[in-house]
Design a protein around this motif. Structure first.
Motif, PDB file in Angstrom:
ATOM      1  N   LEU A 162       0.828  -1.210   0.000  1.00  0.00           N
ATOM      2  CA  LEU A 162       0.000   0.000   0.000  1.00  0.00           C
ATOM      3  C   LEU A 162       0.863   1.261   0.000  1.00  0.00           C
ATOM      4  CD1 LEU A 162      -2.575  -1.012   2.797  1.00  0.00           C
ATOM      5  CD2 LEU A 162      -2.840  -1.318   0.328  1.00  0.00           C
ATOM      6  N   ILE A 163       0.307   2.318  -0.601  1.00  0.00           N
ATOM      7  CA  ILE A 163       0.973   3.640  -0.634  1.00  0.00           C
ATOM      8  C   ILE A 163      -0.043   4.636  -0.049  1.00  0.00           C
ATOM      9  CG2 ILE A 163       2.207   5.290  -2.130  1.00  0.00           C
ATOM     10  CD1 ILE A 163       2.033   3.008  -4.345  1.00  0.00           C
ATOM     11  N   PRO A 164      -0.204   4.696   1.253  1.00  0.00           N
ATOM     12  CA  PRO A 164      -1.352   5.421   1.817  1.00  0.00           C
ATOM     13  C   PRO A 164      -1.254   6.946   1.764  1.00  0.00           C
ATOM     14  CG  PRO A 164      -0.574   3.701   3.305  1.00  0.00           C
ATOM     15  CD  PRO A 164       0.484   3.903   2.263  1.00  0.00           C
ATOM     16  N   GLY A 226      10.752   4.282   2.897  1.00  0.00           N
ATOM     17  CA  GLY A 226      10.771   5.737   2.718  1.00  0.00           C
ATOM     18  C   GLY A 226      11.908   6.135   1.799  1.00  0.00           C
ATOM     19  N   SER A 227      11.869   7.384   1.368  1.00  0.00           N
ATOM     20  CA  SER A 227      12.811   7.832   0.344  1.00  0.00           C
ATOM     21  C   SER A 227      13.142   9.312   0.519  1.00  0.00           C
ATOM     22  CB  SER A 227      12.156   7.642  -1.024  1.00  0.00           C
ATOM     23  OG  SER A 227      12.962   8.188  -2.023  1.00  0.00           O
ATOM     24  N   PHE A 228      14.347   9.683   0.132  1.00  0.00           N
ATOM     25  CA  PHE A 228      14.687  11.109   0.067  1.00  0.00           C
ATOM     26  C   PHE A 228      14.649  11.622  -1.375  1.00  0.00           C
ATOM     27  CE2 PHE A 228      16.450   9.600   4.047  1.00  0.00           C
ATOM     28  CZ  PHE A 228      15.845  10.497   4.914  1.00  0.00           C
ATOM     29  N   SER A 229      14.204  10.749  -2.300  1.00  0.00           N
ATOM     30  CA  SER A 229      14.251  11.121  -3.723  1.00  0.00           C
ATOM     31  C   SER A 229      13.367  12.318  -4.056  1.00  0.00           C
ATOM     32  CB  SER A 229      13.779   9.949  -4.589  1.00  0.00           C
ATOM     33  OG  SER A 229      14.726   8.922  -4.593  1.00  0.00           O
ATOM     34  N   LYS A 230      12.250  12.470  -3.360  1.00  0.00           N
ATOM     35  CA  LYS A 230      11.313  13.518  -3.763  1.00  0.00           C
ATOM     36  C   LYS A 230      11.585  14.830  -3.024  1.00  0.00           C
ATOM     37  CE  LYS A 230       9.473  10.159  -6.005  1.00  0.00           C
ATOM     38  NZ  LYS A 230       9.673  10.007  -7.452  1.00  0.00           N
TER      39      LYS A 230
HETATM   40  C1  PLP Z   1       5.342   4.722  -4.857  1.00  0.00           C
HETATM   41  C2  PLP Z   1       6.805   4.760  -5.133  1.00  0.00           C
HETATM   42  N1  PLP Z   1       7.605   3.915  -4.463  1.00  0.00           N
HETATM   43  C3  PLP Z   1       8.934   3.901  -4.659  1.00  0.00           C
HETATM   44  C4  PLP Z   1       9.522   4.770  -5.565  1.00  0.00           C
HETATM   45  C5  PLP Z   1      11.004   4.678  -5.768  1.00  0.00           C
HETATM   46  O1  PLP Z   1      11.663   5.793  -5.271  1.00  0.00           O
HETATM   47  P1  PLP Z   1      13.213   5.847  -5.034  1.00  0.00           P
HETATM   48  O2  PLP Z   1      13.738   6.940  -5.892  1.00  0.00           O
HETATM   49  O3  PLP Z   1      13.389   6.122  -3.574  1.00  0.00           O
HETATM   50  O4  PLP Z   1      13.806   4.519  -5.401  1.00  0.00           O
HETATM   51  C6  PLP Z   1       8.734   5.686  -6.285  1.00  0.00           C
HETATM   52  C7  PLP Z   1       9.330   6.579  -7.264  1.00  0.00           C
HETATM   53  O5  PLP Z   1       8.711   7.286  -7.999  1.00  0.00           O
HETATM   54  C8  PLP Z   1       7.336   5.669  -6.058  1.00  0.00           C
HETATM   55  O6  PLP Z   1       6.509   6.503  -6.707  1.00  0.00           O
END
Ligand code: PLP
Length: 393
Positions: A162-164, A226-230
């Motif tokens: 899930l992506i809540p 979790g991610s710091f990408s965004k």
């Molecule tokens: C829902 C979701 N999960 C994971 C990722 C992957 O992100 P990351 O750059 O941290 O690998 C993305 C990237 O767009 C995403 O939209």
């Protein structure tokens, strides 16, 4: 060349439509609503001084730098999910966590329950390992709970993905009631949750708590990504997971087997940023910039799509998700026509394990275009959709 002998699973290795479209979308003059790239001009400067220590260029530990794990445990704690640094694993982007989850949980034919629609590259990696993807319909504030329970009861998925928070692609953000109900069902059916939250910090208008579902579980095991990408440049490839303690030894071994450890300078830069006084201002600046772009996209959409599509204004994340009315479709064929005219978007079919469910949907990214490009690009796109519909009657 000799015949290539590849593992059987490569037959399931689909090319990601997103990657194909992104390749087309970088052509000069293209207006792209296709990718999920954060806006370069809004990204905070990373504290590069934190990466200057030559000691950081030696091999490091698979789990991650102690300073990173500590800082990330604190950062996750701010969401309401309390974890110890021992439960944190540094990742090369959260995508790596999806790869590990797939390796850990999926055999050929393993049922995995996902939102329909869901994140393309998660579907891609789950399918690579042989998952049987089950879908549950999603509305703006959570999944259809009756359908969700029926899936848990009847199909017994080994994991639920899930992506809540500001879901990719739909922008859905689960209400607290939905979060509690989902957690209770996962506990009742003892089903593992993979909760993926790359957009949590890209919250534009939020008037409700967004406690992670992992924090509400009492007995079901979980993996939180979790991610710091965004929020801090995706090119650093900095992400993390936290997991139920019973899963950690397996995940650390998967990390060792995959790439030994996450790059150390990036971990130190992120740890430094997390502890910095400027962090809140950086995030505020990012959100204000995105809010302006989101609102500009909404204005342009109302003008060009108001009569032909329905959508909910996203309260965070990077995308609008549209459902076309009547006979209009946004399929791959329309995409090719739109690309030829200089505008890129993501057809909805990419986000469903059963592509026909997405024929009338499309995802539009708003973070990278100027208001003028939004005007021009959406006018062009609306025209392509009409032309395609006329050509197919
Ligand atoms: C829902 C979701 N999960 C994971 C990722 C992957 O992100 P990351 O750059 O941290 O690998 C993305 C990237 O767009 C995403 O939209």
């Amino acid at each position: 060349m000799a015949r290539l002998q590849l593992a059987r699973r490569t037959e399931r290795l689909k090319s990601s439509l997103v990657r194909d479209i992104l390749a087309a979308a970088v052509q000069p003059g293209m207006i792209s609503f296709a990718g999920g790239l954060p806006a370069a001009d809004l990204m905070p400067a990373l504290p590069l001084a934190a990466t200057a220590d030559a000691g950081l260029y030696q091999y490091g530990s698979s789990e991650g730098e102690p300073a990173f794990r500590e800082a990330v445990a604190g950062w996750i704690g701010e969401t309401g999910l309390k974890v110890s640094p021992d439960q944190v694993l540094a990742l090369a982007g959260s995508q790596q966590g999806l790869d590990f989850a797939a390796k850990l949980l999926i055999d050929e034919g393993t049922p995995v329950l996902c939102e329909a629609p869901s994140y393309v590259a998660a579907l891609q990696v789950f399918e690579l390992f042989g998952a049987k993807i089950l879908g549950v319909p999603l509305s703006a504030d959570g999944p259809d709970l009756a359908a969700f329970e029926a899936r848990l009861r009847e199909d017994r998925p080994r994991a639920v993905y899930l992506i809540p928070c500001f879901q990719n692609p739909s922008g859905a953000c689960y209400s607290m009631d939905a979060r509690r109900a989902v957690a209770a069902l996962l506990d009742r059916y003892d089903t593992l949750l993979i909760e993926d939250e790359p957009y949590r910090s890209v919250a534009l208008d939020v008037d409700q708590p967004m406690t992670p579902i992992c924090a509400l579980l009492e007995r079901a095991p979980w993996i939180y990504l979790g991610s710091f990408s965004k929020i801090l440049w995706p090119g650093w490839r900095m992400g993390y997971l936290a997991a139920h303690p019973a899963l950690m030894p397996h995940l650390v071994r998967l990390k060792q087997a995959a790439d030994l450890h996450t790059q150390r300078p990036g971990q130190m830069a992120v740890a430094h940023w997390l502890g910095s006084e400027g962090r809140a201002a950086d995030l505020d600046g990012l959100r204000s910039g995105y809010r302006l772009r989101r609102d500009a996209m909404q204005t342009a959409l109302q003008r060009h799509f108001g009569d032909i599509a329905d959508w909910t204004v996203p309260r965070g994340g990077l995308f609008f998700w549209l459902r076309l009315r009547g006979e209009l479709e946004a399929t791959r064929a329309v995409l090719d026509q739109a690309l030829a005219q200089g505008v890129a978007f993501m057809p909805g079919e990419a986000f469903f394990a059963e592509p026909e469910l997405g024929r009338q949907c499309l995802r539009l990214n708003y973070s990278r275009s100027t208001p003028e490009e939004m005007e021009r690009g959406l006018a062009l796109l609306a025209r392509c959709l009409h032309e395609h519909a006329l050509a197919t009657v």
